[in-house]
Design a protein around this motif. Structure first.
Motif, PDB file in Angstrom:
ATOM      1  N   ALA A   1       0.795  -1.072  -0.306  1.00  0.00           N
ATOM      2  CA  ALA A   1      -0.270  -0.038  -0.223  1.00  0.00           C
ATOM      3  C   ALA A   1       0.757   1.324  -0.102  1.00  0.00           C
ATOM      4  O   ALA A   1       0.265   2.076   0.786  1.00  0.00           O
ATOM      5  N   THR A   2       1.778   1.476  -0.366  1.00  0.00           N
ATOM      6  CA  THR A   2       3.240   2.843  -0.763  1.00  0.00           C
ATOM      7  C   THR A   2       2.903   2.698  -2.116  1.00  0.00           C
ATOM      8  O   THR A   2       3.209   2.612  -3.471  1.00  0.00           O
ATOM      9  N   LEU A   3       2.593   4.087  -2.367  1.00  0.00           N
ATOM     10  CA  LEU A   3       2.521   4.715  -4.110  1.00  0.00           C
ATOM     11  C   LEU A   3       3.702   5.703  -4.108  1.00  0.00           C
ATOM     12  O   LEU A   3       3.384   6.970  -2.987  1.00  0.00           O
ATOM     13  N   PRO A   4       4.540   5.593  -4.794  1.00  0.00           N
ATOM     14  CA  PRO A   4       6.070   6.221  -5.070  1.00  0.00           C
ATOM     15  C   PRO A   4       5.342   7.739  -5.732  1.00  0.00           C
ATOM     16  O   PRO A   4       4.250   8.238  -6.715  1.00  0.00           O
ATOM     17  N   ILE A   5       5.510   8.989  -5.467  1.00  0.00           N
ATOM     18  CA  ILE A   5       5.291  10.500  -5.904  1.00  0.00           C
ATOM     19  C   ILE A   5       5.835  11.366  -5.561  1.00  0.00           C
ATOM     20  O   ILE A   5       7.268  12.019  -5.553  1.00  0.00           O
ATOM     21  N   TYR A   6       5.656  12.348  -7.336  1.00  0.00           N
ATOM     22  CA  TYR A   6       6.792  13.446  -7.080  1.00  0.00           C
ATOM     23  C   TYR A   6       5.820  14.564  -7.403  1.00  0.00           C
ATOM     24  O   TYR A   6       5.568  14.964  -7.145  1.00  0.00           O
ATOM     25  N   MET A   7       6.598  15.311  -6.065  1.00  0.00           N
ATOM     26  CA  MET A   7       6.231  16.560  -5.347  1.00  0.00           C
ATOM     27  C   MET A   7       6.496  17.867  -6.644  1.00  0.00           C
ATOM     28  O   MET A   7       8.486  17.846  -6.266  1.00  0.00           O
ATOM     29  N   PHE A   8       6.042  18.721  -6.991  1.00  0.00           N
ATOM     30  CA  PHE A   8       6.842  19.497  -7.349  1.00  0.00           C
ATOM     31  C   PHE A   8       6.959  20.876  -6.934  1.00  0.00           C
ATOM     32  O   PHE A   8       5.868  21.371  -6.773  1.00  0.00           O
ATOM     33  N   TYR A   9       7.855  21.921  -7.284  1.00  0.00           N
ATOM     34  CA  TYR A   9       7.787  23.249  -6.278  1.00  0.00           C
ATOM     35  C   TYR A   9       8.445  24.043  -7.663  1.00  0.00           C
ATOM     36  O   TYR A   9       9.162  23.624  -8.373  1.00  0.00           O
ATOM     37  N   ASN A  10       6.820  25.225  -7.523  1.00  0.00           N
ATOM     38  CA  ASN A  10       7.765  26.076  -8.226  1.00  0.00           C
ATOM     39  C   ASN A  10       7.376  27.724  -7.973  1.00  0.00           C
ATOM     40  O   ASN A  10       5.939  28.170  -6.818  1.00  0.00           O
ATOM     41  N   PRO A  11       8.409  28.522  -8.481  1.00  0.00           N
ATOM     42  CA  PRO A  11       8.242  30.383  -8.166  1.00  0.00           C
ATOM     43  C   PRO A  11       7.089  30.628  -8.265  1.00  0.00           C
ATOM     44  O   PRO A  11       6.658  30.226  -9.725  1.00  0.00           O
ATOM     45  N   THR A  12       6.386  32.244  -8.445  1.00  0.00           N
ATOM     46  CA  THR A  12       5.065  32.148  -9.328  1.00  0.00           C
ATOM     47  C   THR A  12       5.306  32.768 -10.068  1.00  0.00           C
ATOM     48  O   THR A  12       4.478  32.652 -10.939  1.00  0.00           O
TER      49      THR A  12
ATOM     50  N   ALA B   1      -9.330  26.165 -20.330  1.00  0.00           N
ATOM     51  CA  ALA B   1      -9.634  25.051 -21.052  1.00  0.00           C
ATOM     52  C   ALA B   1      -8.828  24.203 -21.313  1.00  0.00           C
ATOM     53  O   ALA B   1      -9.596  22.628 -21.042  1.00  0.00           O
ATOM     54  N   LYS B   2      -7.928  24.313 -21.370  1.00  0.00           N
ATOM     55  CA  LYS B   2      -7.308  23.181 -22.351  1.00  0.00           C
ATOM     56  C   LYS B   2      -5.522  22.891 -21.056  1.00  0.00           C
ATOM     57  O   LYS B   2      -5.537  21.685 -21.514  1.00  0.00           O
ATOM     58  N   ALA B   3      -5.546  23.415 -19.846  1.00  0.00           N
ATOM     59  CA  ALA B   3      -4.883  23.031 -19.280  1.00  0.00           C
ATOM     60  C   ALA B   3      -4.960  23.155 -17.755  1.00  0.00           C
ATOM     61  O   ALA B   3      -5.951  24.447 -17.442  1.00  0.00           O
ATOM     62  N   ARG B   4      -4.461  22.423 -16.725  1.00  0.00           N
ATOM     63  CA  ARG B   4      -4.531  22.472 -15.204  1.00  0.00           C
ATOM     64  C   ARG B   4      -3.775  23.787 -14.987  1.00  0.00           C
ATOM     65  O   ARG B   4      -2.806  24.149 -15.407  1.00  0.00           O
ATOM     66  N   SER B   5      -3.229  23.955 -13.919  1.00  0.00           N
ATOM     67  CA  SER B   5      -3.254  25.566 -12.833  1.00  0.00           C
ATOM     68  C   SER B   5      -1.733  24.759 -12.760  1.00  0.00           C
ATOM     69  O   SER B   5      -1.211  23.730 -12.999  1.00  0.00           O
ATOM     70  N   VAL B   6      -0.311  25.313 -13.135  1.00  0.00           N
ATOM     71  CA  VAL B   6       1.004  25.205 -12.150  1.00  0.00           C
ATOM     72  C   VAL B   6       1.099  26.017 -10.544  1.00  0.00           C
ATOM     73  O   VAL B   6       0.608  27.231 -10.626  1.00  0.00           O
ATOM     74  N   ASP B   7       0.564  25.837  -9.791  1.00  0.00           N
ATOM     75  CA  ASP B   7       0.919  26.308  -8.410  1.00  0.00           C
ATOM     76  C   ASP B   7       1.700  26.132  -7.808  1.00  0.00           C
ATOM     77  O   ASP B   7       2.701  25.206  -8.500  1.00  0.00           O
ATOM     78  N   GLY B   8       2.128  26.687  -6.791  1.00  0.00           N
ATOM     79  CA  GLY B   8       3.896  26.810  -5.803  1.00  0.00           C
ATOM     80  C   GLY B   8       3.858  25.161  -5.412  1.00  0.00           C
ATOM     81  O   GLY B   8       5.195  24.806  -5.450  1.00  0.00           O
ATOM     82  N   ILE B   9       2.753  24.376  -4.898  1.00  0.00           N
ATOM     83  CA  ILE B   9       3.192  22.789  -5.109  1.00  0.00           C
ATOM     84  C   ILE B   9       1.733  22.388  -6.429  1.00  0.00           C
ATOM     85  O   ILE B   9       0.923  22.577  -6.011  1.00  0.00           O
ATOM     86  N   ASN B  10       2.984  20.811  -6.655  1.00  0.00           N
ATOM     87  CA  ASN B  10       2.240  19.672  -7.937  1.00  0.00           C
ATOM     88  C   ASN B  10       2.515  19.288  -7.178  1.00  0.00           C
ATOM     89  O   ASN B  10       3.527  18.549  -6.860  1.00  0.00           O
ATOM     90  N   TRP B  11       1.748  17.661  -7.757  1.00  0.00           N
ATOM     91  CA  TRP B  11       2.463  16.712  -7.970  1.00  0.00           C
ATOM     92  C   TRP B  11       1.771  15.585  -8.598  1.00  0.00           C
ATOM     93  O   TRP B  11       0.751  15.911 -10.092  1.00  0.00           O
ATOM     94  N   THR B  12       2.687  14.576  -8.984  1.00  0.00           N
ATOM     95  CA  THR B  12       1.966  13.772 -10.559  1.00  0.00           C
ATOM     96  C   THR B  12       2.924  12.193  -9.690  1.00  0.00           C
ATOM     97  O   THR B  12       3.699  12.203  -8.924  1.00  0.00           O
ATOM     98  N   PHE B  13       2.477  11.620 -10.648  1.00  0.00           N
ATOM     99  CA  PHE B  13       2.184   9.605  -9.749  1.00  0.00           C
ATOM    100  C   PHE B  13       4.154   9.488  -9.863  1.00  0.00           C
ATOM    101  O   PHE B  13       4.505   9.515 -11.027  1.00  0.00           O
ATOM    102  N   GLY B  14       4.486   8.890  -9.379  1.00  0.00           N
ATOM    103  CA  GLY B  14       6.297   8.677 -10.026  1.00  0.00           C
ATOM    104  C   GLY B  14       6.181   7.077 -10.587  1.00  0.00           C
ATOM    105  O   GLY B  14       7.288   7.728 -11.303  1.00  0.00           O
ATOM    106  N   LYS B  15       5.342   6.979 -11.058  1.00  0.00           N
ATOM    107  CA  LYS B  15       5.150   5.548 -12.477  1.00  0.00           C
ATOM    108  C   LYS B  15       5.504   6.649 -13.657  1.00  0.00           C
ATOM    109  O   LYS B  15       5.852   6.466 -14.556  1.00  0.00           O
ATOM    110  N   LEU B  16       4.739   7.463 -13.421  1.00  0.00           N
ATOM    111  CA  LEU B  16       4.859   8.608 -14.730  1.00  0.00           C
ATOM    112  C   LEU B  16       5.732   9.023 -15.204  1.00  0.00           C
ATOM    113  O   LEU B  16       7.154   9.559 -16.147  1.00  0.00           O
ATOM    114  N   VAL B  17       6.440   9.331 -14.171  1.00  0.00           N
ATOM    115  CA  VAL B  17       8.464   9.972 -13.809  1.00  0.00           C
ATOM    116  C   VAL B  17       9.044   9.044 -14.637  1.00  0.00           C
ATOM    117  O   VAL B  17      10.306   8.893 -15.168  1.00  0.00           O
TER     118      VAL B  17
END
Length: 262
Positions: free
Chosen positions: A123-134, A142-158
């Motif tokens: 029950a352990t999931l690898p995650i990548y967390m992205f940190y972004n300046p302003t 309508a076509k793209a998600r937001s880029v925030d100060g913190i976003n995350w994605t699945f480690g398997k995608l990386v």
């Protein structure tokens, strides 16, 4: 959960402003600085337990464990998080861009180690967390998600793009924009949850986290496998919740760890 929901919406704003300040200094803040800020933000909550390793660790790893705790039965989901911050590439001829320069750290060895470790745990999931300046942040369209100060994605995608190293195009913030999600996804879920929230101050249950993550996997048709809670909760975690953490338990902590007890 309102406390965590509000925090998950506010801390990315703080992080983006914080990182914006170091854009023009000689030495940039590293991922572990942001990891410490995020970890510290959970301190003081009665059902959130924070542990830091006795010895410094390299990289920006942290561990989030969601435990539904009971005297007769408990369940758990664990997220092992690797963090990466974005950097600005100013070009004279071609358009400038932001990228996660160290996404394939060690020519992919880092993500390979993360995937291998998580695969060996229940029950352990690898995650990548992205940190972004302003300056790297972008509002959703309508076509793209937001880029925030913190976003995350699945480690398997990386892992799918960086396991043997990758070129700059696969490191660009814009490449990951529609492959990553806001921090609030975990803490401000849309109903229905897997179980009713009796106390709105409590963190989400392992079932809530699994439902949120699996819905994202299904909605985006991701071929990475779904996540299920386990009742095989390591004894060291239960001792922490019981206030009986041992010296050996403390010494075994290798990364900042947050336990969300529900």
């Amino acid at each position: 959960m309102p406390f965590l929901c509000n925090l998950s919406r506010n801390i990315p704003i703080f992080v983006s402003n914080f990182l914006e300040r170091d854009r023009h200094v000689h030495r940039n803040f590293k991922e572990e600085t942001i990891t410490d800020i995020i970890t510290a933000s959970f301190l003081g909550h009665p059902t959130i337990h924070v542990d830091l390793p006795d010895e410094p660790t390299t990289g920006g790893d942290m561990e989030w464990i969601f435990i539904s705790y009971g005297r007769k039965k408990s369940s758990m989901i664990r997220l092992i998080i690797q963090s990466k911050r974005s950097f600005y590439h100013k070009l004279k001829v071609k358009p400038s861009y932001w990228a996660y320069d160290q996404l394939d750290h060690g020519k992919g060895s880092q993500v390979n180690t993360l995937i291998s470790y998580c695969s060996s745990c229940v029950a352990t999931l690898p995650i990548y967390m992205f940190y972004n300046p302003t300056s790297a942040c972008m509002k959703a369209t309508a076509k793209a998600r937001s880029v925030d100060g913190i976003n995350w994605t699945f480690g398997k995608l990386v892992h799918s793009v960086a396991s043997s190293g990758c070129g700059i195009d696969l490191k660009k913030v814009t490449y990951w924009q529609n492959k990553s999600y806001p921090l609030s996804t975990w803490f401000c879920p849309s109903p229905p949850l897997s179980s009713p929230i009796i106390d709105p101050f409590l963190p989400p249950t392992p079932g809530d986290i699994a439902l949120t993550i699996n819905n994202i996997i299904r909605d985006n048709k991701l071929d990475i496998g779904e996540l299920s809670p386990t009742e095989n909760v390591p004894a060291e975690f239960l001792r922490k919740l019981d206030g009986q953490q041992t010296r050996q338990d403390r010494e075994s902590i290798t990364r900042p760890r947050v336990i969300f007890q529900s």
